[in-house]
Motif scaffolding. Sequence first.
Motif, PDB file in Angstrom:
ATOM      1  N   ALA A 107       0.837  -1.204   0.000  1.00 37.07           N
ATOM      2  CA  ALA A 107       0.000   0.000   0.000  1.00 37.07           C
ATOM      3  C   ALA A 107       0.874   1.257   0.000  1.00 37.07           C
ATOM      4  O   ALA A 107       0.603   2.217  -0.740  1.00 37.07           O
ATOM      5  CB  ALA A 107      -0.928  -0.002   1.216  1.00 37.07           C
ATOM      6  N   GLU A 108       1.917   1.260   0.811  1.00 36.84           N
ATOM      7  CA  GLU A 108       2.815   2.414   0.855  1.00 36.84           C
ATOM      8  C   GLU A 108       3.565   2.589  -0.458  1.00 36.84           C
ATOM      9  O   GLU A 108       3.783   3.717  -0.924  1.00 36.84           O
ATOM     10  CB  GLU A 108       3.811   2.234   2.000  1.00 36.84           C
ATOM     11  N   ALA A 109       3.963   1.472  -1.074  1.00 32.81           N
ATOM     12  CA  ALA A 109       4.710   1.539  -2.325  1.00 32.81           C
ATOM     13  C   ALA A 109       3.872   2.179  -3.428  1.00 32.81           C
ATOM     14  O   ALA A 109       4.377   2.988  -4.222  1.00 32.81           O
ATOM     15  CB  ALA A 109       5.153   0.140  -2.747  1.00 32.81           C
ATOM     16  N   ILE A 110       2.591   1.842  -3.485  1.00 26.94           N
ATOM     17  CA  ILE A 110       1.706   2.420  -4.505  1.00 26.94           C
ATOM     18  C   ILE A 110       1.443   3.896  -4.199  1.00 26.94           C
ATOM     19  O   ILE A 110       1.425   4.736  -5.097  1.00 26.94           O
ATOM     20  CB  ILE A 110       0.390   1.628  -4.575  1.00 26.94           C
ATOM     21  N   ALA A 111       1.275   4.209  -2.915  1.00 25.20           N
ATOM     22  CA  ALA A 111       0.981   5.594  -2.534  1.00 25.20           C
ATOM     23  C   ALA A 111       2.150   6.520  -2.839  1.00 25.20           C
ATOM     24  O   ALA A 111       1.957   7.692  -3.145  1.00 25.20           O
ATOM     25  CB  ALA A 111       0.625   5.658  -1.053  1.00 25.20           C
ATOM     26  N   ARG A 112       3.391   6.015  -2.767  1.00 25.37           N
ATOM     27  CA  ARG A 112       4.558   6.861  -3.001  1.00 25.37           C
ATOM     28  C   ARG A 112       4.634   7.379  -4.426  1.00 25.37           C
ATOM     29  O   ARG A 112       5.313   8.368  -4.689  1.00 25.37           O
ATOM     30  CB  ARG A 112       5.834   6.084  -2.663  1.00 25.37           C
ATOM     31  N   VAL A 113       3.965   6.705  -5.363  1.00 21.51           N
ATOM     32  CA  VAL A 113       3.959   7.175  -6.750  1.00 21.51           C
ATOM     33  C   VAL A 113       2.621   7.818  -7.101  1.00 21.51           C
ATOM     34  O   VAL A 113       2.292   8.000  -8.275  1.00 21.51           O
ATOM     35  CB  VAL A 113       4.275   6.030  -7.731  1.00 21.51           C
ATOM     36  N   GLY A 114       1.843   8.164  -6.078  1.00 19.75           N
ATOM     37  CA  GLY A 114       0.588   8.874  -6.307  1.00 19.75           C
ATOM     38  C   GLY A 114      -0.602   7.995  -6.601  1.00 19.75           C
ATOM     39  O   GLY A 114      -1.698   8.509  -6.859  1.00 19.75           O
ATOM     40  N   GLY A 115      -0.419   6.682  -6.579  1.00 19.92           N
ATOM     41  CA  GLY A 115      -1.522   5.772  -6.870  1.00 19.92           C
ATOM     42  C   GLY A 115      -1.861   5.740  -8.350  1.00 19.92           C
ATOM     43  O   GLY A 115      -1.206   6.376  -9.186  1.00 19.92           O
ATOM     44  N   PRO A 116      -2.902   4.999  -8.739  1.00 19.67           N
ATOM     45  CA  PRO A 116      -3.308   4.924 -10.146  1.00 19.67           C
ATOM     46  C   PRO A 116      -3.780   6.272 -10.683  1.00 19.67           C
ATOM     47  O   PRO A 116      -4.441   7.042  -9.980  1.00 19.67           O
ATOM     48  CB  PRO A 116      -4.457   3.909 -10.133  1.00 19.67           C
ATOM     49  N   ASN A 117      -3.435   6.551 -11.922  1.00 22.17           N
ATOM     50  CA  ASN A 117      -3.877   7.773 -12.585  1.00 22.17           C
ATOM     51  C   ASN A 117      -5.366   7.649 -12.907  1.00 22.17           C
ATOM     52  O   ASN A 117      -5.806   6.694 -13.540  1.00 22.17           O
ATOM     53  CB  ASN A 117      -3.071   7.976 -13.870  1.00 22.17           C
ATOM     54  N   ASP A 118      -6.157   8.651 -12.483  1.00 24.80           N
ATOM     55  CA  ASP A 118      -7.609   8.577 -12.640  1.00 24.80           C
ATOM     56  C   ASP A 118      -8.041   8.401 -14.083  1.00 24.80           C
ATOM     57  O   ASP A 118      -8.999   7.677 -14.382  1.00 24.80           O
ATOM     58  CB  ASP A 118      -8.271   9.840 -12.065  1.00 24.80           C
ATOM     59  N   SER A 119      -7.353   9.058 -15.008  1.00 22.63           N
ATOM     60  CA  SER A 119      -7.807   9.072 -16.400  1.00 22.63           C
ATOM     61  C   SER A 119      -7.178   7.965 -17.246  1.00 22.63           C
ATOM     62  O   SER A 119      -7.627   7.730 -18.366  1.00 22.63           O
ATOM     63  CB  SER A 119      -7.481  10.429 -17.036  1.00 22.63           C
ATOM     64  N   LEU A 120      -6.145   7.294 -16.745  1.00 24.18           N
ATOM     65  CA  LEU A 120      -5.435   6.316 -17.566  1.00 24.18           C
ATOM     66  C   LEU A 120      -5.429   4.904 -17.002  1.00 24.18           C
ATOM     67  O   LEU A 120      -5.361   3.934 -17.756  1.00 24.18           O
ATOM     68  CB  LEU A 120      -3.978   6.759 -17.773  1.00 24.18           C
ATOM     69  N   ALA A 121      -5.491   4.756 -15.688  1.00 27.43           N
ATOM     70  CA  ALA A 121      -5.223   3.465 -15.057  1.00 27.43           C
ATOM     71  C   ALA A 121      -6.479   2.623 -14.904  1.00 27.43           C
ATOM     72  O   ALA A 121      -7.606   3.117 -14.897  1.00 27.43           O
ATOM     73  CB  ALA A 121      -4.583   3.690 -13.692  1.00 27.43           C
ATOM     74  N   ASP A 122      -6.231   1.346 -14.772  1.00 28.99           N
ATOM     75  CA  ASP A 122      -7.272   0.384 -14.430  1.00 28.99           C
ATOM     76  C   ASP A 122      -7.032  -0.038 -12.989  1.00 28.99           C
ATOM     77  O   ASP A 122      -6.172  -0.891 -12.714  1.00 28.99           O
ATOM     78  CB  ASP A 122      -7.193  -0.834 -15.357  1.00 28.99           C
ATOM     79  N   PRO A 123      -7.723   0.533 -12.017  1.00 32.16           N
ATOM     80  CA  PRO A 123      -7.451   0.211 -10.606  1.00 32.16           C
ATOM     81  C   PRO A 123      -7.792  -1.226 -10.246  1.00 32.16           C
ATOM     82  O   PRO A 123      -7.414  -1.698  -9.179  1.00 32.16           O
ATOM     83  CB  PRO A 123      -8.330   1.205  -9.844  1.00 32.16           C
ATOM     84  N   ASN A 124      -8.513  -1.914 -11.115  1.00 30.07           N
ATOM     85  CA  ASN A 124      -8.786  -3.337 -10.885  1.00 30.07           C
ATOM     86  C   ASN A 124      -7.562  -4.206 -11.115  1.00 30.07           C
ATOM     87  O   ASN A 124      -7.577  -5.385 -10.759  1.00 30.07           O
ATOM     88  CB  ASN A 124      -9.911  -3.823 -11.816  1.00 30.07           C
ATOM     89  N   ALA A 125      -6.527  -3.650 -11.721  1.00 30.06           N
ATOM     90  CA  ALA A 125      -5.390  -4.463 -12.138  1.00 30.06           C
ATOM     91  C   ALA A 125      -4.071  -3.786 -11.778  1.00 30.06           C
ATOM     92  O   ALA A 125      -3.486  -3.071 -12.586  1.00 30.06           O
ATOM     93  CB  ALA A 125      -5.461  -4.746 -13.635  1.00 30.06           C
ATOM     94  N   VAL A 126      -3.641  -3.981 -10.535  1.00 31.85           N
ATOM     95  CA  VAL A 126      -2.302  -3.584 -10.105  1.00 31.85           C
ATOM     96  C   VAL A 126      -1.509  -4.868  -9.912  1.00 31.85           C
ATOM     97  O   VAL A 126      -1.908  -5.741  -9.132  1.00 31.85           O
ATOM     98  CB  VAL A 126      -2.341  -2.767  -8.805  1.00 31.85           C
ATOM     99  N   PHE A 127      -0.404  -4.995 -10.620  1.00 28.30           N
ATOM    100  CA  PHE A 127       0.364  -6.239 -10.625  1.00 28.30           C
ATOM    101  C   PHE A 127       1.694  -6.051  -9.901  1.00 28.30           C
ATOM    102  O   PHE A 127       2.383  -5.037 -10.090  1.00 28.30           O
ATOM    103  CB  PHE A 127       0.634  -6.700 -12.057  1.00 28.30           C
ATOM    104  N   LEU A 128       2.034  -7.041  -9.090  1.00 29.76           N
ATOM    105  CA  LEU A 128       3.332  -7.076  -8.412  1.00 29.76           C
ATOM    106  C   LEU A 128       4.152  -8.208  -9.021  1.00 29.76           C
ATOM    107  O   LEU A 128       3.809  -9.384  -8.874  1.00 29.76           O
ATOM    108  CB  LEU A 128       3.143  -7.295  -6.908  1.00 29.76           C
ATOM    109  N   PHE A 129       5.233  -7.843  -9.733  1.00 29.99           N
ATOM    110  CA  PHE A 129       6.127  -8.817 -10.359  1.00 29.99           C
ATOM    111  C   PHE A 129       7.262  -9.129  -9.380  1.00 29.99           C
ATOM    112  O   PHE A 129       7.912  -8.216  -8.877  1.00 29.99           O
ATOM    113  CB  PHE A 129       6.724  -8.262 -11.655  1.00 29.99           C
ATOM    114  N   ARG A 130       7.514 -10.411  -9.170  1.00 30.10           N
ATOM    115  CA  ARG A 130       8.537 -10.772  -8.180  1.00 30.10           C
ATOM    116  C   ARG A 130       9.168 -12.121  -8.529  1.00 30.10           C
ATOM    117  O   ARG A 130       8.499 -13.037  -9.009  1.00 30.10           O
ATOM    118  CB  ARG A 130       7.912 -10.848  -6.788  1.00 30.10           C
ATOM    119  N   PHE A 131      10.462 -12.224  -8.239  1.00 30.00           N
ATOM    120  CA  PHE A 131      11.135 -13.516  -8.233  1.00 30.00           C
ATOM    121  C   PHE A 131      11.056 -14.024  -6.797  1.00 30.00           C
ATOM    122  O   PHE A 131      11.775 -13.564  -5.921  1.00 30.00           O
ATOM    123  CB  PHE A 131      12.593 -13.388  -8.695  1.00 30.00           C
TER     124      PHE A 131
END
Length: 402
Positions: free
Chosen positions: A298-322
């Motif tokens: 939650a903090e990591a997403i908030a640090r970049v301002g969260g999803p852009n209202d006009s461009l983002a799909d808030p249903n789909a936030v993906f965390l890529f990890r090894f």
Amino acid sequence: MRVGRFSGNTHSSIVMGLLLNLLSLSGCSALPGNAPTEHGVLKVAAEKKNPLDFLVLPITSEVTQVLATEHPPLISSLYADSAYSVSNDRIGVGDILDITVFELGSGLFSGAVPETSANVSVSPGGGTASVTHQALPPTEVEADGTITIPYVGRMHVAGVTPQRLAEQIRVAFTGKSQNAQVMVRIGSDIANTVIVSGSVHHPGRVLLSTAQERLSDVVAIAGGANYPPEDTFVQLVRGDKSGGTDLGTLETYTKEDIQARPGDRIHVVYQPRSYTVFGAASKNAMQVDFNSPTVNLAEAIARVGGPNDSLADPNAVFLFRFEDPVAAKALHLRTPETFQGIPVIYKLDMMNPTSYFFAQKIPIKSKDVILIANAQTNRFYKFNQLIGTLISPAITAAWIAK
């Protein structure tokens, strides 16, 4: 010869028609985008175009529980016998031994000039005898683990304690000296040391004591790390094995801060932690430093301002990890392991209020990648903008031609 002329309206109509034909041929798919959509990510994961064979896991209560209690593969997990206590007072190759022999009356070393002599009572009747002690020349333990003792010969001493060696020498003097007593001290201790290198204030050889120093203790004895504990990686090389974790973890989790052993090599590396965010975030794609001991999703997403209202799909936030093998096993992942770990993508639905609780429990790892997917309507929105940009000059020209 008459040259025909087009009216302004006719000319504008032709230009607009040509533009619309070109756009209809290219379609919205030709428009640029800064990130895939949810459909694009899921499609690649399901197709044969997925060479890593990764899976996309929705972040559920079960997944959150695994990730919240997860710790990276730490030093203690590499050594099943990490709880076994090792003595740090053993004699080893390269050590310099100080050996002192005490003798009563006439003995082996009575002809030598004693360092000290004294008369002591040796019987209830009050008889006295001279007691002398002689320090033998400093003796180095040779490569085969042996030393040479006068009147005794070669003795194997590597791996024994000074007290045990003193007793062995005393027994060897039996019959040759009158009630000899022996003291052995490691004058220059090489075997009971570890080497500390890298980002510490005083790198070099650190002598271990019978206090059983742990890894964080050794780093502190070497002057401490040059950087914050959470950004300091401690690598331990022990024999043919190696492992590591950050200094902050060693200082926090006693179980992981295992006992240092003679011969260990400890390399301290400055390794600042960061994660990367791509896609339709309110801020541009960026690498973000932790700048704190821990950061949750939650903090990591908030640090970049969260999803852009006009461009983002808030249903789909993906965390890529090894992912590490321990968590992968708990999640029942069968994806082939790479040298970095097991690739996996976690999907967070930020339109579900429960997801915000999950996101607060999931710790971010260094080198994680967060992708905020583009909305499906994003290309259509750009398509309309492009049409407006191209048609506006034609409409303006038509208006001027009237």
